[in-house]
Design a protein around this motif. Structure first.
Motif, mmCIF file in Angstrom:
data_model
loop_
_atom_site.group_PDB
_atom_site.id
_atom_site.type_symbol
_atom_site.label_atom_id
_atom_site.label_comp_id
_atom_site.label_asym_id
_atom_site.label_seq_id
_atom_site.Cartn_x
_atom_site.Cartn_y
_atom_site.Cartn_z
ATOM 1 N N PHE A 1 10.681 0.729 -7.950
ATOM 2 C CA PHE A 1 9.939 0.667 -6.686
ATOM 3 C C PHE A 1 9.199 1.978 -6.486
ATOM 4 N N ILE A 2 7.925 1.864 -6.075
ATOM 5 C CA ILE A 2 7.125 3.051 -5.759
ATOM 6 C C ILE A 2 6.439 2.822 -4.412
ATOM 7 N N PHE A 3 6.553 3.807 -3.536
ATOM 8 C CA PHE A 3 5.745 3.828 -2.317
ATOM 9 C C PHE A 3 4.766 4.983 -2.427
ATOM 10 N N LEU A 4 3.475 4.678 -2.235
ATOM 11 C CA LEU A 4 2.417 5.685 -2.269
ATOM 12 C C LEU A 4 1.648 5.641 -0.955
ATOM 13 N N HIS A 5 1.576 6.769 -0.274
ATOM 14 C CA HIS A 5 0.793 6.879 0.958
ATOM 15 C C HIS A 5 -0.453 7.721 0.692
ATOM 16 N N LEU A 6 -1.621 7.155 1.055
ATOM 17 C CA LEU A 6 -2.911 7.848 0.942
ATOM 18 C C LEU A 6 -3.479 8.038 2.343
ATOM 19 N N ASP A 7 -4.139 9.169 2.579
ATOM 20 C CA ASP A 7 -4.458 9.553 3.961
ATOM 21 C C ASP A 7 -5.944 9.748 4.255
ATOM 22 N N GLU A 8 -6.803 9.770 3.233
ATOM 23 C CA GLU A 8 -8.188 10.202 3.441
ATOM 24 C C GLU A 8 -8.949 9.408 4.497
ATOM 25 N N PRO A 9 -8.894 8.064 4.518
ATOM 26 C CA PRO A 9 -9.671 7.347 5.527
ATOM 27 C C PRO A 9 -9.307 7.711 6.965
ATOM 28 N N ASP A 10 -8.031 7.937 7.243
ATOM 29 C CA ASP A 10 -7.650 8.295 8.604
ATOM 30 C C ASP A 10 -8.234 9.648 8.986
#
Length: 456
Positions: free
Chosen positions: A167-176
């Motif tokens: 299992f991998i969780f990846l959070h990306l933030d650029e659009p916010d």
């Protein structure tokens, strides 16, 4: 004609690959892209999103109900990671501390099912790990907080290329960040396009693992909140801020619509769509680790079948179904989070989830469980040995003994039977065809008919 000579070793390799295909391991990649407006994905040329099944969903809980929460990152990511609303996970802002561990994160659910699982979490927005789920970091094989989206993208790609993740969780933030700085416009759109390119790299690597290793991957992509009309802010209960998306490389079904208790049609029917609370049950179902307790979550699986049950009794020669409310609302609410259970003799029963020895139903976007009391007492007592049955949406189900002959529970060390009336009549009648359901501790339970509803 040219004939290739096939060695015994080659045959063994082919057979091994075939076996792996048959018994492919299920694995999950959950990608969160912060603050992405659903409508902008539809408007822009996003070839990577086009490779997925994209459906509308909602955040922010149900307005005016216990589950309502602000459409900001803290509550949004806590809900995505736990499958419950803020009245259960206790995260109401970006500044809160650890979430309520009574409702574990998806990290913890997977670890509890298999403590050898390889679990990874890379979050550009650090508080997901450093505040809300800090207690789970020791069970992760590797994790990272902060940095850039490309930093965490590369960490994820390296895991997919060289390790054996479950299992991998990846959070990306650029659009916010782009939205807060610029609002709607070219800079915000460009941030979504860059996120789409990152998504494409991840999908390529997942597909390569499936081809080369025979693994079976579920990829889910979502966001924590929408944006206001200008694109700079969010946090309120407006349709644009509440509207999000769930995208997947697997088909996502709408079976849940057939087992909802009572629909809420506010915000243009948005509540008829799945919520971010559906993500955790979908992952648990795909990994085949969803158990009886998980039906108390505030969402339902978007993969696989759903089995619900309807409960009927005979009252005055009529087939009366167990329900929690009338067409328009709840006839008696004990507290903000408690709803009287009743038998309605107009002919319809609400679908229930009978899992093990507990009963759940979905009431306005929350997993509510059948009980007879709160904490230490009964909110409404009809007589000394009669207790009103209710659905409590705070998340604690009382244990039941359930069979076709009746339903019983233990109240103050006494076995109490599920009934609709007292010896001589109905102690509380809500309407001409509505009767309060109760547990009676001096007699036998009324006979019941359990009717199974299986939604494929």
């Amino acid at each position: 004609m040219f004939h290739r000579k096939i060695s015994a070793a080659s045959i063994i390799v082919v057979l091994l690959l075939m076996a792996m295909k048959v018994s492919a391991e299920n694995k999950v990649l959950l990608i969160g892209i912060d603050g992405v407006q659903y409508e902008r994905i539809l408007a822009l040329n996003t070839p990577s999103f086009d490779r997925l099944n994209l459906i509308k969903a909602y955040t922010g809980g149900v307005q005016w109900h216990k589950s309502e929460q602000r459409t900001v990152s803290g509550p949004g990511w806590a809900t995505i990671m736990t499958g419950v609303w803020k009245n259960k996970h206790n995260i109401s802002s970006n500044d809160d501390g650890a979430a309520n561990n009574y409702w574990p994160s998806i990290y913890r659910y997977i670890y509890n099912a298999n403590n050898q699982a390889k679990i990874y979490g890379f979050s550009t927005w650090g508080p997901i790990h450093t505040k809300f789920f800090i207690g789970d970091m020791d069970i992760l094989t590797r994790h990272a907080e902060g940095g850039s989206d490309d930093d965490n993208l590369n960490r994820t790609l390296q895991v997919l290329k060289h390790e054996s993740p479950d299992f991998i969780f990846l959070h990306l933030d650029e659009p916010d960040a782009a939205g807060h700085s610029h609002g709607h416009g070219q800079a915000y759109d460009d941030s979504i396009l860059r996120s789409d390119r990152r998504l494409g790299l991840l999908l390529d690597e997942v597909e390569n693992r499936e081809l080369q290793l025979g693994e079976n991957w579920l990829v889910l992509v979502t966001t924590d909140h929408g944006r206001d009309a200008w694109g700079k802010g969010h946090g309120s209960q407006t349709q644009k801020e509440k509207t999000i998306f769930i995208a997947s490389n697997k088909p996502l079904n709408s079976n849940y619509k057939q087992v909802a208790a009572v629909p809420n049609n506010s915000f243009g029917g948005l509540y008829n769509e799945p919520a971010q609370t559906y993500i955790v049950p979908t992952i648990l179902s795909f990994l085949n680790i969803m158990n009886d307790e998980h039906w108390g979550l505030d969402g339902l699986p978007l993969i696989g079948s759903i089995t619900a049950t309807k409960v009927y009794v005979d009252i005055g020669g009529k087939k009366c179904g167990l329900e929690w409310d009338t067409n328009a609302g709840t006839p008696i609410t004990l507290t903000k989070n408690e709803h009287v259970a009743k038998f309605d003799c107009d002919g319809n029963a609400d679908p229930l989830f009978i899992r093990g020895n507990k009963i759940y139903t979905n009431i306005h976007g929350s997993g509510c469980s059948l009980q007879w009391d709160v904490d230490k007492g009964t909110p409404l007592t009809l007589e000394e040995n009669e207790h009103v049955a209710k659905f409590d949406c705070a998340g604690h189900a009382d244990l039941m003994q359930i069979n076709s002959y009746g339903m019983t529970t233990t109240i103050n060390d006494t076995s109490c039977g599920f009934q609709w009336d007292a010896d001589a009549g109905t102690p509380v009648t809500l309407g001409r065809n509505e009767h309060v359901a109760k547990f009676d501790c001096i007699g036998s339970p009324d006979a019941m008919e359990l009717s199974e509803l299986k939604v494929e």
